[in-house]
Motif scaffolding. Structure first.
Motif, PDB file in Angstrom:
ATOM      1  N   HIS A 198       0.820  -1.212   0.000  1.00 13.37           N
ATOM      2  CA  HIS A 198       0.000   0.000   0.000  1.00 13.37           C
ATOM      3  C   HIS A 198       0.853   1.260   0.000  1.00 13.37           C
ATOM      4  O   HIS A 198       0.365   2.351   0.313  1.00 13.37           O
ATOM      5  N   GLY A 199       2.146   1.104  -0.335  1.00 14.27           N
ATOM      6  CA  GLY A 199       3.034   2.252  -0.456  1.00 14.27           C
ATOM      7  C   GLY A 199       3.491   2.836   0.865  1.00 14.27           C
ATOM      8  O   GLY A 199       3.938   3.980   0.914  1.00 14.27           O
ATOM      9  N   LEU A 200       3.393   2.061   1.935  1.00 12.08           N
ATOM     10  CA  LEU A 200       3.781   2.535   3.263  1.00 12.08           C
ATOM     11  C   LEU A 200       4.930   1.701   3.806  1.00 12.08           C
ATOM     12  O   LEU A 200       5.190   0.598   3.334  1.00 12.08           O
ATOM     13  N   VAL A 201       5.591   2.220   4.818  1.00 15.79           N
ATOM     14  CA  VAL A 201       6.701   1.544   5.464  1.00 15.79           C
ATOM     15  C   VAL A 201       6.389   1.470   6.961  1.00 15.79           C
ATOM     16  O   VAL A 201       5.819   2.401   7.532  1.00 15.79           O
ATOM     17  N   ARG A 229       5.558   1.888  14.066  1.00 17.93           N
ATOM     18  CA  ARG A 229       5.716   3.216  13.455  1.00 17.93           C
ATOM     19  C   ARG A 229       5.466   3.052  11.971  1.00 17.93           C
ATOM     20  O   ARG A 229       6.080   2.206  11.319  1.00 17.93           O
ATOM     21  N   VAL A 230       4.531   3.830  11.433  1.00 22.68           N
ATOM     22  CA  VAL A 230       4.159   3.735  10.017  1.00 22.68           C
ATOM     23  C   VAL A 230       4.390   5.093   9.375  1.00 22.68           C
ATOM     24  O   VAL A 230       4.005   6.117   9.943  1.00 22.68           O
ATOM     25  N   TRP A 231       5.018   5.096   8.192  1.00 22.34           N
ATOM     26  CA  TRP A 231       5.203   6.356   7.486  1.00 22.34           C
ATOM     27  C   TRP A 231       5.005   6.173   5.991  1.00 22.34           C
ATOM     28  O   TRP A 231       5.118   5.090   5.455  1.00 22.34           O
ATOM     29  N   HIS A 232       4.699   7.296   5.379  1.00 25.43           N
ATOM     30  CA  HIS A 232       4.478   7.384   3.934  1.00 25.43           C
ATOM     31  C   HIS A 232       5.752   7.987   3.349  1.00 25.43           C
ATOM     32  O   HIS A 232       6.058   9.151   3.601  1.00 25.43           O
ATOM     33  N   PRO A 233       6.527   7.233   2.574  1.00 23.35           N
ATOM     34  CA  PRO A 233       7.794   7.749   2.061  1.00 23.35           C
ATOM     35  C   PRO A 233       7.651   8.982   1.180  1.00 23.35           C
ATOM     36  O   PRO A 233       8.553   9.804   1.137  1.00 23.35           O
ATOM     37  N   GLY A 234       6.543   9.126   0.504  1.00 27.06           N
ATOM     38  CA  GLY A 234       6.354  10.266  -0.389  1.00 27.06           C
ATOM     39  C   GLY A 234       6.007  11.558   0.315  1.00 27.06           C
ATOM     40  O   GLY A 234       6.399  12.637  -0.120  1.00 27.06           O
ATOM     41  N   ARG A 276      -5.293   0.291   3.948  1.00 29.92           N
ATOM     42  CA  ARG A 276      -5.847   1.360   3.105  1.00 29.92           C
ATOM     43  C   ARG A 276      -6.239   2.571   3.945  1.00 29.92           C
ATOM     44  O   ARG A 276      -6.029   3.723   3.539  1.00 29.92           O
ATOM     45  N   ALA A 277      -6.808   2.326   5.120  1.00 25.34           N
ATOM     46  CA  ALA A 277      -7.185   3.434   6.002  1.00 25.34           C
ATOM     47  C   ALA A 277      -5.948   4.188   6.482  1.00 25.34           C
ATOM     48  O   ALA A 277      -5.952   5.420   6.569  1.00 25.34           O
ATOM     49  N   LEU A 278      -4.884   3.458   6.781  1.00 24.18           N
ATOM     50  CA  LEU A 278      -3.627   4.116   7.157  1.00 24.18           C
ATOM     51  C   LEU A 278      -3.094   4.941   5.998  1.00 24.18           C
ATOM     52  O   LEU A 278      -2.628   6.065   6.185  1.00 24.18           O
ATOM     53  N   ARG A 279      -3.156   4.395   4.792  1.00 19.16           N
ATOM     54  CA  ARG A 279      -2.693   5.124   3.607  1.00 19.16           C
ATOM     55  C   ARG A 279      -3.501   6.417   3.446  1.00 19.16           C
ATOM     56  O   ARG A 279      -2.948   7.480   3.181  1.00 19.16           O
ATOM     57  N   ASP A 280      -4.816   6.331   3.628  1.00 16.37           N
ATOM     58  CA  ASP A 280      -5.654   7.530   3.539  1.00 16.37           C
ATOM     59  C   ASP A 280      -5.245   8.571   4.582  1.00 16.37           C
ATOM     60  O   ASP A 280      -5.230   9.767   4.303  1.00 16.37           O
ATOM     61  N   THR A 281      -4.904   8.108   5.774  1.00 17.49           N
ATOM     62  CA  THR A 281      -4.466   9.014   6.840  1.00 17.49           C
ATOM     63  C   THR A 281      -3.169   9.717   6.482  1.00 17.49           C
ATOM     64  O   THR A 281      -2.993  10.906   6.778  1.00 17.49           O
ATOM     65  N   LEU A 282      -2.256   9.001   5.835  1.00 21.74           N
ATOM     66  CA  LEU A 282      -0.915   9.529   5.586  1.00 21.74           C
ATOM     67  C   LEU A 282      -0.716  10.112   4.196  1.00 21.74           C
ATOM     68  O   LEU A 282       0.336  10.687   3.913  1.00 21.74           O
ATOM     69  N   ASP A 283      -1.706   9.966   3.325  1.00 15.97           N
ATOM     70  CA  ASP A 283      -1.615  10.588   2.002  1.00 15.97           C
ATOM     71  C   ASP A 283      -1.555  12.105   2.157  1.00 15.97           C
ATOM     72  O   ASP A 283      -1.932  12.659   3.197  1.00 15.97           O
ATOM     73  N   PRO A 284      -1.134  12.799   1.100  1.00 18.19           N
ATOM     74  CA  PRO A 284      -1.095  14.267   1.183  1.00 18.19           C
ATOM     75  C   PRO A 284      -2.492  14.829   1.450  1.00 18.19           C
ATOM     76  O   PRO A 284      -3.475  14.298   0.951  1.00 18.19           O
ATOM     77  N   PRO A 285      -2.562  15.875   2.253  1.00 24.11           N
ATOM     78  CA  PRO A 285      -3.872  16.502   2.487  1.00 24.11           C
ATOM     79  C   PRO A 285      -4.395  17.128   1.192  1.00 24.11           C
ATOM     80  O   PRO A 285      -3.606  17.530   0.325  1.00 24.11           O
ATOM     81  N   PRO A 286      -5.712  17.176   1.055  1.00 24.12           N
ATOM     82  CA  PRO A 286      -6.259  17.788  -0.157  1.00 24.12           C
ATOM     83  C   PRO A 286      -5.892  19.272  -0.233  1.00 24.12           C
ATOM     84  O   PRO A 286      -5.764  19.942   0.796  1.00 24.12           O
ATOM     85  N   PRO A 287      -5.711  19.799  -1.454  1.00 27.32           N
ATOM     86  CA  PRO A 287      -5.363  21.217  -1.593  1.00 27.32           C
ATOM     87  C   PRO A 287      -6.506  22.098  -1.085  1.00 27.32           C
ATOM     88  O   PRO A 287      -7.668  21.730  -1.162  1.00 27.32           O
ATOM     89  N   GLY A 288      -6.133  23.216  -0.598  1.00 29.46           N
ATOM     90  CA  GLY A 288      -7.189  24.140  -0.217  1.00 29.46           C
ATOM     91  C   GLY A 288      -6.891  24.836   0.987  1.00 29.46           C
ATOM     92  O   GLY A 288      -7.245  25.553   1.686  1.00 29.46           O
TER      93      GLY A 288
END
Length: 91
Positions: free
Chosen positions: A23-26, A38-43, A79-91
């Protein structure tokens, strides 16, 4: 806490850690006798700490801010963790 309880926590957290790369996480286990993940999003560099807790309904994962996932549905939890750590929506 009993060693059985700690062992079960560690087992659930390791299972989740193994699912994260798909899911693109580490993830990295921490805590010794008080295991956590400890979970992080490399991007994005965003990260959180995941705990496993026994509830009256079974084991669950908990993370900030307010995240929760089931140990019997690792894909949905990742997937829920990925949603948490994805970039915040612009705005």
């Amino acid at each position: 806490m009993s060693s059985t309880y700690t062992g079960e926590r560690r087992t659930h957290l390791r299972a989740l850690a193994e699912m994260l790369p798909a899911h693109g996480l580490v993830g990295r286990m921490m805590g010794g006798d008080d295991p956590m993940l400890r979970v992080w999003h490399p991007g994005t560099g965003r990260q959180t700490i995941v705990f496993a807790a026994l509830t009256p309904d079974g084991w669950v994962f908990l993370w900030s801010p307010g995240g929760q996932g089931r140990t019997d549905d690792l894909g949905r939890t990742a997937r829920a963790l990925r949603d948490t750590l994805d970039p915040p929506p612009p705005g």
